[in-house]
Structures are given as structure tokens and as C-alpha cells.
Design an enzyme around this catalytic site. Structure first.
Site, mmCIF file in Angstrom:
data_model
loop_
_atom_site.group_PDB
_atom_site.id
_atom_site.type_symbol
_atom_site.label_atom_id
_atom_site.label_comp_id
_atom_site.label_asym_id
_atom_site.label_seq_id
_atom_site.Cartn_x
_atom_site.Cartn_y
_atom_site.Cartn_z
ATOM 1 N N SER A 15 5.312 39.104 77.726
ATOM 2 C CA SER A 15 6.103 37.684 77.630
ATOM 3 C C SER A 15 7.326 37.901 77.104
ATOM 4 O O SER A 15 7.524 37.915 75.964
ATOM 5 C CB SER A 15 5.270 36.894 77.203
ATOM 6 O OG SER A 15 5.830 35.340 77.519
ATOM 7 N N LYS A 66 -3.058 30.016 85.708
ATOM 8 C CA LYS A 66 -2.381 28.857 86.374
ATOM 9 C C LYS A 66 -3.223 27.881 87.122
ATOM 10 O O LYS A 66 -3.000 26.759 87.185
ATOM 11 C CB LYS A 66 -1.395 29.587 86.984
ATOM 12 C CG LYS A 66 -0.198 30.075 86.166
ATOM 13 C CD LYS A 66 1.078 30.466 87.070
ATOM 14 C CE LYS A 66 2.154 30.865 86.264
ATOM 15 N NZ LYS A 66 3.466 31.051 87.039
ATOM 16 N N TYR A 221 13.044 39.760 88.777
ATOM 17 C CA TYR A 221 14.118 39.962 87.652
ATOM 18 C C TYR A 221 14.088 41.366 87.090
ATOM 19 O O TYR A 221 14.852 41.642 86.096
ATOM 20 C CB TYR A 221 14.181 38.857 86.747
ATOM 21 C CG TYR A 221 12.819 38.360 86.020
ATOM 22 C CD1 TYR A 221 12.520 39.258 84.880
ATOM 23 C CD2 TYR A 221 12.348 37.373 86.360
ATOM 24 C CE1 TYR A 221 11.245 39.306 84.147
ATOM 25 C CE2 TYR A 221 11.278 36.786 85.729
ATOM 26 C CZ TYR A 221 10.766 37.654 84.719
ATOM 27 O OH TYR A 221 9.294 37.560 83.963
HETATM 28 P P1 NAP Z 1 1.163 37.048 94.456
HETATM 29 O O1 NAP Z 1 0.655 35.772 94.532
HETATM 30 O O2 NAP Z 1 0.600 38.402 94.363
HETATM 31 O O3 NAP Z 1 1.960 37.291 96.075
HETATM 32 C C1 NAP Z 1 2.683 38.506 96.633
HETATM 33 C C2 NAP Z 1 3.215 38.148 97.854
HETATM 34 O O4 NAP Z 1 3.993 39.366 98.188
HETATM 35 C C3 NAP Z 1 2.325 38.009 98.904
HETATM 36 O O5 NAP Z 1 2.944 37.160 99.811
HETATM 37 C C4 NAP Z 1 2.147 39.389 99.306
HETATM 38 O O6 NAP Z 1 1.739 39.267 100.967
HETATM 39 C C5 NAP Z 1 3.457 40.062 99.493
HETATM 40 N N1 NAP Z 1 3.283 41.319 99.353
HETATM 41 C C6 NAP Z 1 3.161 42.151 98.141
HETATM 42 N N2 NAP Z 1 3.113 43.546 98.563
HETATM 43 C C7 NAP Z 1 3.304 43.438 99.778
HETATM 44 C C8 NAP Z 1 3.539 44.491 100.497
HETATM 45 N N3 NAP Z 1 3.444 46.026 100.206
HETATM 46 N N4 NAP Z 1 4.220 44.402 102.103
HETATM 47 C C9 NAP Z 1 4.151 43.132 102.413
HETATM 48 N N5 NAP Z 1 3.876 42.021 101.697
HETATM 49 C C10 NAP Z 1 3.605 42.295 100.322
HETATM 50 O O7 NAP Z 1 2.543 37.190 93.541
HETATM 51 P P2 NAP Z 1 3.347 36.005 92.826
HETATM 52 O O8 NAP Z 1 2.675 35.391 91.717
HETATM 53 O O9 NAP Z 1 3.694 35.049 94.027
HETATM 54 O O10 NAP Z 1 4.624 36.786 92.646
HETATM 55 C C11 NAP Z 1 5.581 37.566 93.488
HETATM 56 C C12 NAP Z 1 6.848 38.104 92.734
HETATM 57 O O11 NAP Z 1 7.516 36.974 92.229
HETATM 58 C C13 NAP Z 1 6.489 38.950 91.610
HETATM 59 O O12 NAP Z 1 7.605 40.219 91.762
HETATM 60 C C14 NAP Z 1 6.771 38.123 90.382
HETATM 61 O O13 NAP Z 1 7.218 39.094 89.344
HETATM 62 C C15 NAP Z 1 7.781 37.469 90.793
HETATM 63 N N6 NAP Z 1 7.880 36.002 89.877
HETATM 64 C C16 NAP Z 1 9.211 35.875 89.564
HETATM 65 C C17 NAP Z 1 9.113 34.606 88.634
HETATM 66 C C18 NAP Z 1 10.526 34.142 88.062
HETATM 67 O O14 NAP Z 1 10.536 33.199 87.283
HETATM 68 N N7 NAP Z 1 11.712 34.640 88.431
HETATM 69 C C19 NAP Z 1 8.020 33.667 88.584
HETATM 70 C C20 NAP Z 1 7.008 33.989 89.376
HETATM 71 C C21 NAP Z 1 6.942 35.289 90.018
HETATM 72 P P3 NAP Z 1 0.169 38.768 101.366
HETATM 73 O O15 NAP Z 1 0.116 37.478 101.585
HETATM 74 O O16 NAP Z 1 0.147 39.534 102.851
HETATM 75 O O17 NAP Z 1 -0.801 39.629 100.570
#
Ligand code: NAP
Length: 279
Positions: A15, A66, A221
Site C-alpha cells: 500500500s 470493502k 496506475y
Molecule cells: P474487479 O472487481 O476484479 O473487476 C475486474 C473487471 O475487469 C471486471 O469487469 C472483469 O470482467 C474485467 N476483466 C478482468 N480480466 C478480464 C479479461 N481478461 N477480459 C475481459 N474482462 C476482464 O477489479 P476492480 O477492483 O474493479 O479493479 C479493476 C482495476 O482497477 C484494477 O486494475 C485495479 O488496480 C484498478 N483500480 C484502480 C484504482 C485507483 O485508485 N486508480 C482503484 C481501484 C481499482 P467480468 O465482469 O467479465 O469478470
């Protein structure tokens, strides 16, 4: 007495929040410290009880707690309750109150990039996971009228659309189909993990159209500039990387704890240094 803040998660060693918040406490001359607490799922309830007992002033919540934490808090603010996830807890005179600053953090960062009124914007979200949910509900709560979703699994997109309490209109498109028209959107956001390190050559959807004037965000990021953002920039879009969301979710949490809205540029420098980038 020194105030104690922190972040709970599993894993938590990676973190960047302690670096960011401890720098701010020092900069604003506040007698406070922020720690990373490794809390396993089976110990979450005990950890929350302990935090309350020792009077921890506030904390952030990250994966995988969360959602589970909601029922352990004394109160949950309306948008966080609709998102169904809490990332910030404030100890308000002994009562633990939950908020979600992730979606609002994304919006606050986005506002530095868009010229049009947010309410007038047409938005496309790629992905329907936890981050997409926070962004979707926060945009709807802010009055955005059209928020479409592109995702691999229709059911996950449908769940977000159906559970939103704020009035907005949405269509769902299959990620591998070509039924969506990117040129109709003011804002396009990648919330999937596609393109994240180490798979840095992957992109969630192709961009071949002229996107002049469109803001294209990627909340990833690491790397700071994903292949998706590179494609968008090559096609004329204004690009927005994931540092903004991370910094502003932290800034909004810091404001809830201290009443001070901190300098985001300072926070970004700390994060970029941690990521090994230049400032
Ligand atoms: P999550 O709940 O696991 O959701 C992942 C999403 O990506 C789902 O919609 C999933 O689709 C899709 N996905 C993953 N692999 C895939 C693939 N190979 N082909 C097609 N779709 C795919 O994850 P999350 O917590 O939302 O986080 C998502 C991203 O956001 C991560 O990279 C994380 O590091 C980033 N993030 C950034 C911040 C920030 O502050 N900048 C904050 C939170 C998260 P399905 O619904 O079909 O499974």
C-alpha cells in the site's frame, strides 16, 4: 495525544497510502500517524472492535474488506451504501461512520480534465467490477444522464445498473462485439485490469476512431500510461491516468479526517516517487 489512522487489507504491504498520508500529516503539522494493518478476513470483526476500543481516529479499507465491513459499522453514508462498499471510516465521537471516496475521487480528478458540465456528459464505462460500480453509482449520484457499460459478463453489468438508486439511462454492450460507437461519448473509462503490469501490451477494446475532445481515462496506475491510453492519445483524446483517482480518494479521506483538503500535486509526487517514476 497522537492520533492514529491506518489502512486495513490483505495483502497490505504494497500500500502507498501510509507514504501519502504520513507525508501530509507532517506537512500540515498534525500530530498523527498512519499505519498499514494486515487484517485477515476472519479477524475483520475483532479488528474493528479493537479499533473502536482504542479510539482509532479513522482508517481506509482495501481489498478484500470493502464490502464485508458495511455491517460492522455504526453508520454508512448514502452513496457508499448504494455502492455497497466502504473505503474510508471516520470515528465520529465514538461512532464508526463509513464512506466511499473511490468513485468521488475519480470524479474529482476527472473534473480537472473536462470542459463540459459533468451532468451533460455521455459516459462509457469498460468493466463491471468493484471499481466500475463505485464510479457508476457516483456518476449517477452526480446527475450524469447516460452511463453505458461494456463488459465481458453481462450479468455483472446488469447488477450494477439494476441496483443504482439514482436516475440514469444505461445500455450494456459485449466487450468483444462492435455495437458501441465510441465517438458518441464525452468520457470513456477503462476500469478493467486489462493492460495492467505485466500485461502492458493488452487493451480492453480497440480505438481506431478520431476521439478529439473525448476524455479517455484508465484507472490503472501501473503502468502510468497504458497501451489503451496510448491508443486514445494517438486518436486525439485527452488522456487521464489512474494516479488521479488514487490521489483524490486519499485527499477526500484526509479531508474527512482532518477538515483539510490537501495539496493533490504534493500527494501525486509521493505516489510517483513510490512507483519509481519521475516527478
Ligand atoms: P474487479 O472487481 O476484479 O473487476 C475486474 C473487471 O475487469 C471486471 O469487469 C472483469 O470482467 C474485467 N476483466 C478482468 N480480466 C478480464 C479479461 N481478461 N477480459 C475481459 N474482462 C476482464 O477489479 P476492480 O477492483 O474493479 O479493479 C479493476 C482495476 O482497477 C484494477 O486494475 C485495479 O488496480 C484498478 N483500480 C484502480 C484504482 C485507483 O485508485 N486508480 C482503484 C481501484 C481499482 P467480468 O465482469 O467479465 O469478470
Amino acid at each position: 495525544m497522537e492520533k492514529i489512522y491506518g489502512v486495513i487489507g490483505d495483502p497490505i504491504a504494497h500500500s502507498m497510502s501510509p507514504d501519502m498520508h504520513n507525508d501530509l500529516f507532517q506537512f500540515y503539522n498534525l500530530h498523527a500517524r498512519y499505519h498499514a494493518f494486515h487484517v485477515k478476513q476472519e479477524h475483520l470483526r475483532d479488528a474493528i472492535k479493537g479499533f473502536k476500543a482504542i479510539g482509532l481516529s479513522g482508517f481506509n479499507v482495501t481489498i478484500p474488506h470493502k464490502v464485508a465491513i458495511l455491517e460492522m459499522l455504526d453508520e454508512v453514508e448514502e452513496v457508499a451504501a448504494n455502492i455497497g462498499a466502504v473505503n474510508t471510516v471516520v470515528n465520529e465521537n465514538g461512532k464508526l461512520v463509513g464512506y466511499n471516496t473511490d468513485g468521488q475521487g475519480y470524479i474529482t480528478s476527472l473534473m480537472t480534465k473536462i470542459k463540459k458540465e459533468l451532468k451533460e456528459c455521455q459516459v462509457l464505462i469498460i468493466g463491471a467490477g468493484g471499481a466500475a460500480r463505485g464510479i457508476y453509482i457516483s456518476l449517477a449520484a452526480a446527475g450524469v444522464k447516460t452511463i453505458d457499460i461494456v463488459n465481458r459478463t453481462a450479468e455483472n453489468a446488469d447488477k450494477i445498473i439494476a441496483s443504482c438508486r439514482y436516475k440514469t439511462s444505461s445500455s450494456y454492450y459485449e466487450i468483444s462485439g462492435n455495437e458501441y460507437d465510441l465517438t458518441k461519448y464525452d468520457i470513456i473509462i477503462n476500469t478493467t485490469s486489462i493492460g495492467m503490469h505485466p500485461n502492458i501490451d493488452q487493451t480492453p477494446i480497440p480505438i481506431e476512431q478520431d476521439l478529439s475532445g473525448t476524455v479517455v481515462s484508465d484507472i490503472i496506475y501501473n503502468p502510468l500510461e497504458t497501451s489503451f491510453l496510448k491508443d486514445a492519445q494517438r486518436n486525439g483524446a485527452i488522456i487521464d491516468n489512474g494516479i488521479g483517482m488514487f490521489v483524490y480518494q486519499g485527499a477526500l479521506a484526509f479531508e474527512k479526517w482532518t477538515g483539510i483538503f490537501p495539496d493533490p500535486a504534493r500527494m501525486e509526487r509521493v505516489v510517483r516517487t513510490r512507483l519509481g517514476g519521475t516527478t
